[in-house]
Design a protein around this motif. Structure first.
Motif, PDB file in Angstrom:
ATOM      1  N   ASN A  21       0.831  -1.205   0.000  1.00  0.00           N
ATOM      2  CA  ASN A  21       0.000   0.000   0.000  1.00  0.00           C
ATOM      3  C   ASN A  21       0.864   1.253   0.000  1.00  0.00           C
ATOM      4  O   ASN A  21       0.548   2.231  -0.664  1.00  0.00           O
ATOM      5  CB  ASN A  21      -0.943   0.013   1.199  1.00  0.00           C
ATOM      6  CG  ASN A  21      -2.030  -1.026   1.066  1.00  0.00           C
ATOM      7  OD1 ASN A  21      -2.383  -1.433  -0.030  1.00  0.00           O
ATOM      8  ND2 ASN A  21      -2.555  -1.472   2.190  1.00  0.00           N
ATOM      9  N   GLU A  22       1.941   1.211   0.740  1.00  0.00           N
ATOM     10  CA  GLU A  22       2.867   2.348   0.782  1.00  0.00           C
ATOM     11  C   GLU A  22       3.473   2.581  -0.603  1.00  0.00           C
ATOM     12  O   GLU A  22       3.580   3.715  -1.068  1.00  0.00           O
ATOM     13  CB  GLU A  22       3.967   2.074   1.812  1.00  0.00           C
ATOM     14  CG  GLU A  22       4.938   3.205   1.974  1.00  0.00           C
ATOM     15  CD  GLU A  22       4.588   4.161   3.093  1.00  0.00           C
ATOM     16  OE1 GLU A  22       5.333   5.130   3.259  1.00  0.00           O
ATOM     17  OE2 GLU A  22       3.582   3.958   3.789  1.00  0.00           O
ATOM     18  N   GLN A  23       3.841   1.504  -1.287  1.00  0.00           N
ATOM     19  CA  GLN A  23       4.428   1.633  -2.620  1.00  0.00           C
ATOM     20  C   GLN A  23       3.411   2.198  -3.613  1.00  0.00           C
ATOM     21  O   GLN A  23       3.774   2.970  -4.495  1.00  0.00           O
ATOM     22  CB  GLN A  23       4.970   0.292  -3.099  1.00  0.00           C
ATOM     23  CG  GLN A  23       6.230  -0.110  -2.352  1.00  0.00           C
ATOM     24  CD  GLN A  23       6.699  -1.490  -2.727  1.00  0.00           C
ATOM     25  OE1 GLN A  23       5.913  -2.367  -3.042  1.00  0.00           O
ATOM     26  NE2 GLN A  23       8.006  -1.681  -2.677  1.00  0.00           N
ATOM     27  N   ALA A  24       2.166   1.813  -3.479  1.00  0.00           N
ATOM     28  CA  ALA A  24       1.125   2.355  -4.354  1.00  0.00           C
ATOM     29  C   ALA A  24       0.959   3.852  -4.109  1.00  0.00           C
ATOM     30  O   ALA A  24       0.826   4.635  -5.050  1.00  0.00           O
ATOM     31  CB  ALA A  24      -0.196   1.621  -4.125  1.00  0.00           C
ATOM     32  N   ALA A  25       0.982   4.260  -2.842  1.00  0.00           N
ATOM     33  CA  ALA A  25       0.873   5.685  -2.514  1.00  0.00           C
ATOM     34  C   ALA A  25       2.060   6.456  -3.087  1.00  0.00           C
ATOM     35  O   ALA A  25       1.891   7.542  -3.648  1.00  0.00           O
ATOM     36  CB  ALA A  25       0.780   5.876  -1.005  1.00  0.00           C
ATOM     37  N   VAL A  26       3.251   5.897  -2.972  1.00  0.00           N
ATOM     38  CA  VAL A  26       4.439   6.560  -3.512  1.00  0.00           C
ATOM     39  C   VAL A  26       4.333   6.678  -5.032  1.00  0.00           C
ATOM     40  O   VAL A  26       4.711   7.699  -5.607  1.00  0.00           O
ATOM     41  CB  VAL A  26       5.727   5.804  -3.099  1.00  0.00           C
ATOM     42  CG1 VAL A  26       6.953   6.374  -3.804  1.00  0.00           C
ATOM     43  CG2 VAL A  26       5.922   5.863  -1.589  1.00  0.00           C
ATOM     44  N   ALA A  27       3.796   5.657  -5.688  1.00  0.00           N
ATOM     45  CA  ALA A  27       3.616   5.720  -7.144  1.00  0.00           C
ATOM     46  C   ALA A  27       2.679   6.861  -7.531  1.00  0.00           C
ATOM     47  O   ALA A  27       2.935   7.592  -8.485  1.00  0.00           O
ATOM     48  CB  ALA A  27       3.078   4.381  -7.662  1.00  0.00           C
ATOM     49  N   LEU A  28       1.604   7.015  -6.786  1.00  0.00           N
ATOM     50  CA  LEU A  28       0.674   8.115  -7.059  1.00  0.00           C
ATOM     51  C   LEU A  28       1.346   9.463  -6.833  1.00  0.00           C
ATOM     52  O   LEU A  28       1.219  10.379  -7.656  1.00  0.00           O
ATOM     53  CB  LEU A  28      -0.566   7.985  -6.177  1.00  0.00           C
ATOM     54  CG  LEU A  28      -1.497   6.830  -6.535  1.00  0.00           C
ATOM     55  CD1 LEU A  28      -2.418   6.511  -5.370  1.00  0.00           C
ATOM     56  CD2 LEU A  28      -2.294   7.162  -7.782  1.00  0.00           C
ATOM     57  N   VAL A  29       2.061   9.576  -5.738  1.00  0.00           N
ATOM     58  CA  VAL A  29       2.724  10.844  -5.413  1.00  0.00           C
ATOM     59  C   VAL A  29       3.773  11.184  -6.467  1.00  0.00           C
ATOM     60  O   VAL A  29       3.877  12.335  -6.898  1.00  0.00           O
ATOM     61  CB  VAL A  29       3.325  10.809  -3.991  1.00  0.00           C
ATOM     62  CG1 VAL A  29       4.197  12.027  -3.735  1.00  0.00           C
ATOM     63  CG2 VAL A  29       2.216  10.717  -2.945  1.00  0.00           C
ATOM     64  N   ILE A  30       4.522  10.185  -6.923  1.00  0.00           N
ATOM     65  CA  ILE A  30       5.567  10.495  -7.904  1.00  0.00           C
ATOM     66  C   ILE A  30       4.964  10.930  -9.237  1.00  0.00           C
ATOM     67  O   ILE A  30       5.533  11.765  -9.936  1.00  0.00           O
ATOM     68  CB  ILE A  30       6.576   9.345  -8.087  1.00  0.00           C
ATOM     69  CG1 ILE A  30       7.887   9.929  -8.629  1.00  0.00           C
ATOM     70  CG2 ILE A  30       6.048   8.265  -9.032  1.00  0.00           C
ATOM     71  CD1 ILE A  30       9.086   9.093  -8.416  1.00  0.00           C
ATOM     72  N   ALA A  31       3.803  10.402  -9.586  1.00  0.00           N
ATOM     73  CA  ALA A  31       3.144  10.838 -10.822  1.00  0.00           C
ATOM     74  C   ALA A  31       2.810  12.323 -10.740  1.00  0.00           C
ATOM     75  O   ALA A  31       3.048  13.079 -11.688  1.00  0.00           O
ATOM     76  CB  ALA A  31       1.876  10.018 -11.066  1.00  0.00           C
ATOM     77  N   SER A 101      -3.043   2.610 -13.390  1.00  0.00           N
ATOM     78  CA  SER A 101      -2.723   3.423 -14.567  1.00  0.00           C
ATOM     79  C   SER A 101      -3.680   4.586 -14.769  1.00  0.00           C
ATOM     80  O   SER A 101      -3.253   5.719 -14.974  1.00  0.00           O
ATOM     81  CB  SER A 101      -2.718   2.566 -15.828  1.00  0.00           C
ATOM     82  OG  SER A 101      -1.706   1.612 -15.755  1.00  0.00           O
ATOM     83  N   SER A 102      -4.973   4.316 -14.690  1.00  0.00           N
ATOM     84  CA  SER A 102      -5.929   5.398 -14.922  1.00  0.00           C
ATOM     85  C   SER A 102      -5.824   6.460 -13.838  1.00  0.00           C
ATOM     86  O   SER A 102      -5.954   7.654 -14.112  1.00  0.00           O
ATOM     87  CB  SER A 102      -7.355   4.858 -15.016  1.00  0.00           C
ATOM     88  OG  SER A 102      -7.742   4.260 -13.797  1.00  0.00           O
ATOM     89  N   HIS A 103      -5.570   6.037 -12.602  1.00  0.00           N
ATOM     90  CA  HIS A 103      -5.400   7.007 -11.510  1.00  0.00           C
ATOM     91  C   HIS A 103      -4.138   7.842 -11.723  1.00  0.00           C
ATOM     92  O   HIS A 103      -4.145   9.052 -11.498  1.00  0.00           O
ATOM     93  CB  HIS A 103      -5.321   6.310 -10.153  1.00  0.00           C
ATOM     94  CG  HIS A 103      -6.593   5.677  -9.714  1.00  0.00           C
ATOM     95  ND1 HIS A 103      -7.762   6.376  -9.531  1.00  0.00           N
ATOM     96  CD2 HIS A 103      -6.884   4.389  -9.413  1.00  0.00           C
ATOM     97  CE1 HIS A 103      -8.713   5.559  -9.127  1.00  0.00           C
ATOM     98  NE2 HIS A 103      -8.207   4.340  -9.063  1.00  0.00           N
ATOM     99  N   LEU A 104      -3.051   7.187 -12.135  1.00  0.00           N
ATOM    100  CA  LEU A 104      -1.797   7.910 -12.360  1.00  0.00           C
ATOM    101  C   LEU A 104      -1.971   8.978 -13.436  1.00  0.00           C
ATOM    102  O   LEU A 104      -1.518  10.113 -13.270  1.00  0.00           O
ATOM    103  CB  LEU A 104      -0.689   6.936 -12.768  1.00  0.00           C
ATOM    104  CG  LEU A 104      -0.241   5.930 -11.709  1.00  0.00           C
ATOM    105  CD1 LEU A 104       0.690   4.903 -12.333  1.00  0.00           C
ATOM    106  CD2 LEU A 104       0.428   6.626 -10.543  1.00  0.00           C
ATOM    107  N   ILE A 105      -2.644   8.618 -14.510  1.00  0.00           N
ATOM    108  CA  ILE A 105      -2.831   9.567 -15.610  1.00  0.00           C
ATOM    109  C   ILE A 105      -3.782  10.684 -15.200  1.00  0.00           C
ATOM    110  O   ILE A 105      -3.509  11.869 -15.432  1.00  0.00           O
ATOM    111  CB  ILE A 105      -3.332   8.851 -16.882  1.00  0.00           C
ATOM    112  CG1 ILE A 105      -2.338   7.768 -17.326  1.00  0.00           C
ATOM    113  CG2 ILE A 105      -3.608   9.850 -17.993  1.00  0.00           C
ATOM    114  CD1 ILE A 105      -0.907   8.245 -17.483  1.00  0.00           C
ATOM    115  N   GLU A 106      -4.889  10.331 -14.567  1.00  0.00           N
ATOM    116  CA  GLU A 106      -5.844  11.368 -14.147  1.00  0.00           C
ATOM    117  C   GLU A 106      -5.200  12.320 -13.139  1.00  0.00           C
ATOM    118  O   GLU A 106      -5.364  13.537 -13.237  1.00  0.00           O
ATOM    119  CB  GLU A 106      -7.097  10.737 -13.548  1.00  0.00           C
ATOM    120  CG  GLU A 106      -8.152  11.774 -13.195  1.00  0.00           C
ATOM    121  CD  GLU A 106      -9.417  11.194 -12.584  1.00  0.00           C
ATOM    122  OE1 GLU A 106     -10.258  12.004 -12.153  1.00  0.00           O
ATOM    123  OE2 GLU A 106      -9.564   9.959 -12.526  1.00  0.00           O
TER     124      GLU A 106
END
Length: 153
Positions: A21-31, A101-106
């Protein structure tokens, strides 16, 4: 014996859901951070948009706003370095199996529009994220089933 320059890269193994979950949050933040730094000036409204997006979607309820803001600041600083592409790739790879993917792009599009001035470099950053979400190799599964599958190979 191999030296640090020739050794194989360390593969990240996800062994507990909390770290995943932490890695997913970091992925969103880095986008969001990638788009925010693309025009060379990170606006507070862009940073706030990252947190707002994550909260509205309920994507990281286990991480407090202060932690998300600290992640953003740290990653935005890292993205100013020459190896920024490796930072993005290394952050996104462990969660490439998730339907993020869709969240990262949005999220990246909302950050670009947050300061009401979409810079051409922000558009390029969004294109880079789209490309990366399509081509990143999938994370290797970890767990009892993955161990069994590996021993059969």
């Amino acid at each position: 014996m191999t030296d640090a320059n020739t050794s194989a890269p360390i593969e990240i193994e996800i062994t507990e859901p909390r770290s995943f979950n932490e890695q997913a949050a970091v992925a969103l933040v880095i986008a969001g951070a990638l788009v925010a730094v693309a025009d060379r000036r990170v606006s507070p409204v862009e940073r706030d948009e990252v947190i707002r997006f994550i909260r509205e979607r309920g994507l990281a309820p286990h991480i407090g706003d202060d932690r998300l803001l600290a992640m953003f600041d740290e990653l935005a600083e890292r993205l100013e370095e020459p190896d920024f592409a490796n930072v993005v790739i290394d952050t996104l790879r462990p969660v490439s199996d998730l339907p993020l993917s869709s969240h990262l792009i949005e999220l990246s599009e909302r950050v670009a529009a947050a300061d009401e001035d979409v810079h051409p470099h922000e558009v390029q950053a969004i294109k880079l994220l789209r490309l990366l979400t399509l081509v990143l190799p999938r994370a290797k599964p970890v767990g009892p089933m993955a161990v069994g599958a590996a021993s059969r190979e």
